[in-house]
Design a protein around this motif. Structure first.
Motif, mmCIF file in Angstrom:
data_model
loop_
_atom_site.group_PDB
_atom_site.id
_atom_site.type_symbol
_atom_site.label_atom_id
_atom_site.label_comp_id
_atom_site.label_asym_id
_atom_site.label_seq_id
_atom_site.Cartn_x
_atom_site.Cartn_y
_atom_site.Cartn_z
ATOM 1 N N LYS A 452 0.914 -1.226 0.054
ATOM 2 C CA LYS A 452 0.050 0.072 0.008
ATOM 3 C C LYS A 452 0.886 1.487 -0.045
ATOM 4 O O LYS A 452 0.514 2.352 -0.876
ATOM 5 N N GLU A 453 1.976 1.244 0.726
ATOM 6 C CA GLU A 453 2.513 2.593 0.951
ATOM 7 C C GLU A 453 3.429 2.888 -0.539
ATOM 8 O O GLU A 453 4.274 3.785 -0.508
ATOM 9 N N LEU A 454 3.643 1.821 -1.430
ATOM 10 C CA LEU A 454 4.350 2.095 -2.598
ATOM 11 C C LEU A 454 3.305 2.441 -3.824
ATOM 12 O O LEU A 454 3.827 2.914 -5.040
ATOM 13 N N GLU A 455 1.832 2.471 -3.395
ATOM 14 C CA GLU A 455 1.001 2.640 -4.519
ATOM 15 C C GLU A 455 1.185 4.082 -5.072
ATOM 16 O O GLU A 455 0.598 4.282 -6.322
ATOM 17 N N THR A 456 1.294 4.917 -4.445
ATOM 18 C CA THR A 456 1.463 6.595 -5.121
ATOM 19 C C THR A 456 2.699 6.788 -5.544
ATOM 20 O O THR A 456 2.839 8.007 -6.093
ATOM 21 N N ILE A 457 3.623 6.007 -5.615
ATOM 22 C CA ILE A 457 5.146 6.241 -6.569
ATOM 23 C C ILE A 457 4.646 6.412 -7.919
ATOM 24 O O ILE A 457 3.984 5.608 -8.633
ATOM 25 N N GLN A 458 5.091 7.597 -8.638
ATOM 26 C CA GLN A 458 4.952 7.655 -9.774
ATOM 27 C C GLN A 458 5.841 7.227 -10.803
ATOM 28 O O GLN A 458 7.246 7.056 -10.618
ATOM 29 N N VAL A 459 5.604 6.564 -11.823
ATOM 30 C CA VAL A 459 6.410 5.735 -12.845
ATOM 31 C C VAL A 459 6.086 6.067 -14.128
ATOM 32 O O VAL A 459 4.918 6.390 -14.528
ATOM 33 N N VAL A 460 7.013 5.638 -15.089
ATOM 34 C CA VAL A 460 6.534 5.888 -16.527
ATOM 35 C C VAL A 460 5.628 4.550 -16.858
ATOM 36 O O VAL A 460 5.748 3.619 -16.380
ATOM 37 N N LYS A 461 4.535 4.808 -17.258
ATOM 38 C CA LYS A 461 3.281 3.972 -17.701
ATOM 39 C C LYS A 461 3.863 2.871 -18.814
ATOM 40 O O LYS A 461 4.597 2.706 -19.456
#
Length: 573
Positions: A452-461
């Motif tokens: 859950k704590e990693l779900e908001t990390i922004q990555v290239v789709k």
């Protein structure tokens, strides 16, 4: 300084630099060189004075040795008149024939009776030196200079003749011209000083008193020095007749302590070499200042002219005239390089402005195309929803699930034109793709782990879907075992690690090496999806990388290493 022009600054800096250098030299000369120079010169004069005093002492020693020998002649010691007269004539003629400087040789008894040669007869009974010779305990006595009947300056040399009981019974007296003594003294010319011999009673022996006191130092200054206390070489500060500082060098004469050898030297003479050096430095300073002014003016002109041209060109460019190029000239110096750079900058600015205008036009066209393209996904979603409800109405649940997964997949894939999504959306997209493939391949299973704590990390789709696609291909080849794919996200050593692991056919070490070499090349003829993922990783950060861990026949694990990442602060999960 801030308001001064470059020309003034350059000349001022040159002037300050020269002044600092010469000030340091002047300070060194005054504080270090001059004191050492004076000390060395003082030591030199003192050594010369000592040497001259020793020379006078040796001259006196030679004369005293002669009369010591003469005093032992029996005719003198017996005071026999008949023996004395021939001896006087013999010695007088002997000195004259040998070219000596003795003029008169006499023999005087205690009663004042005098035997003297016929050419020079003097009455010495009332002479103070004659009385002192009997009274004094010294081996011999030398009188002050006197003028004889021939108007020649002589020194009377008194040597006693003693009886058996060591009592003074008579005197041998020689009138010795002072020429030789004056030669010894006057040949000393050091720093234009005045050398002379004086007695402990301040009598001047080798120079005229009236002339000395009126041209060198006055009598009061000389008498202020305690002559009786002088026992060795010494120096005394004095003031000469012109009121200038001077130094009196003195040295006792060893074989006749009653006399002192002295030399007066002006302090200006002692500082002559340092004064000459200072004068030379002043002349050099003035010369350099003149040279600096002339060369500085030439330098400033040669430097400021092209700079002025460059400044004028910049003002024209500032007013929007981009065609204002600078004449680069023929010199190959920094200003020439600066002019070339300026001209290149103007050309580049013109190109960039043209490029910006073109990009702006392209952007306007692209925005129009995007607005038109947004209509197409909307139509696609509506069509897929209609197909899903038609499939449910006819009881085709597998078809409905497939359409639902496909719709989810496309929503993430298109993502309203966004290039960066949250890790939660990336995993949702990957799950939708796996759901579609699981309907097709019955022997395929998968697991997805995203904390859950990693779900908001922004990555290239769409980073994971190409990897999952490769794993599905490896797991679903004709075989007897169940294919398994594990997709996982985790943080390790402050690095985001996204891995896709399968139990498919795997690769050996050579195949892994060839695949990595391919990813590092620009060839995209095969493994397009994996190469695309690697390229986008490197575009995010050059330190990002892909790790491949595989065993032939057992499976493969591909891990994406993302060094830097951000969280979506606006995401409410």
């Amino acid at each position: 300084m801030k308001n001064l022009g470059i020309k003034t600054k350059i000349q001022l800096y040159f002037l300050i630099s020269v002044l600092i250098v010469f000030s340091s030299l002047f300070f060194y000369i005054e504080a270090v060189y001059r004191p050492k120079d004076i000390a060395n010169n003082t030591f030199t004069v003192s050594q010369i004075v000592d040497s001259k005093a020793q020379e006078v002492s040796m001259w006196i020693k030679r004369i005293s040795a002669e009369y010591r020998t003469i005093s032992t002649i029996p005719a003198f010691s017996s005071m026999d008149v008949r023996g004395i007269e021939p001896q006087i004539e013999r010695f007088t003629n002997s000195y004259t024939n040998n070219g000596e400087v003795m003029e008169t040789f006499s023999y005087i008894g205690k009663n004042g009776f005098c035997w003297i040669n016929s050419d020079a007869i003097e009455n010495l009974m009332d002479n103070q030196d004659y009385q002192k010779a009997y009274r004094d305990d010294s081996e011999f006595i030398i009188s002050k200079p006197k003028l004889n009947d021939n108007n020649r300056e002589v020194l009377l040399f008194y040597y006693p003749i003693k009886s058996i009981t060591n009592q003074k019974e008579a005197l041998i007296v020689a009138a010795i011209p002072s020429v030789r003594l004056n030669e010894i003294v006057n040949t000393m010319q050091v720093y234009n000083g005045k050398s002379f011999i004086m007695s402990r009673d301040y009598d001047l022996i080798t120079t005229n008193a009236q002339y000395f006191y009126s041209h060198t130092i006055d009598e009061e200054t000389l008498h202020a020095i305690d002559i009786m206390a002088i026992t060795s070489s010494n120096q005394f500060p004095v003031t000469d007749i012109n009121g200038k500082a001077a130094t009196l060098f003195v040295s006792p004469i060893e074989n006749y302590p009653e006399w002192i050898f002295a030399t007066v030297v002006s302090n200006e003479e002692l500082m002559q070499s340092s004064n000459q050096l200072m004068t030379g430095l002043w002349i050099l300073l003035l010369f350099l200042l003149a040279v600096i002014f002339i060369l500085g003016k030439m330098l400033v002109t040669s430097v400021l002219t092209p700079i002025k041209n460059l400044q004028n060109a910049m003002k024209l460019v500032e007013n929007g005239k981009l065609e204002s190029y600078v004449d680069e000239g023929n010199a190959r110096d920094e200003i020439h390089d600066l002019s070339m750079s300026f001209n290149k900058m103007i050309s580049k600015m013109s190109e960039l402005i043209d490029q910006i205008v073109e990009e702006r036009n392209q952007k306007q066209r692209a925005e129009m195309e995007i607005m038109q393209a947004q209509i197409k996904p909307h139509f696609l979603y509506n069509t897929l929803d209609n197909l899903k409800w038609l499939a449910k109405q006819h009881g085709a649940e597998d078809v409905a699930k497939t359409i639902t997964a496909l719709s989810t997949y496309f929503r993430t894939f298109l993502a309203s034109g966004q290039q960066v999504i949250s890790l939660k959306q990336e995993f949702k997209h990957t799950k939708a793709y796996l759901d579609m493939q699981k309907i097709r391949f019955k022997n395929l299973d998968y697991e997805i782990y995203c904390p859950k704590e990693l779900e908001t990390i922004q990555v290239v789709k769409i980073l994971l879907q190409p990897l999952v696609e490769n794993s599905i291909h490896a797991c679903t080849q004709p075989n007897t075992h169940m294919g398994k794919i594990i997709v996982r996200a985790m943080i390790e050593n402050e690095c985001l690690m996204l891995s896709v692991e399968d139990n498919g056919c795997g690769m050996d070490e050579q195949e892994v090496k060839e695949l990595l070499d391919y990813l590092h090349s620009s060839d995209t003829s095969k493994h397009f999806g994996l190469h695309n993922v690697y390229t986008r990783l490197k575009m995010m950060n050059q330190e990002n990388d892909i790790l491949i861990d595989s065993i032939k026949g057992e499976g493969c694990k591909i891990t994406l290493l993302i060094k830097e990442f951000d969280y979506d602060k606006n995401d409410d999960r």
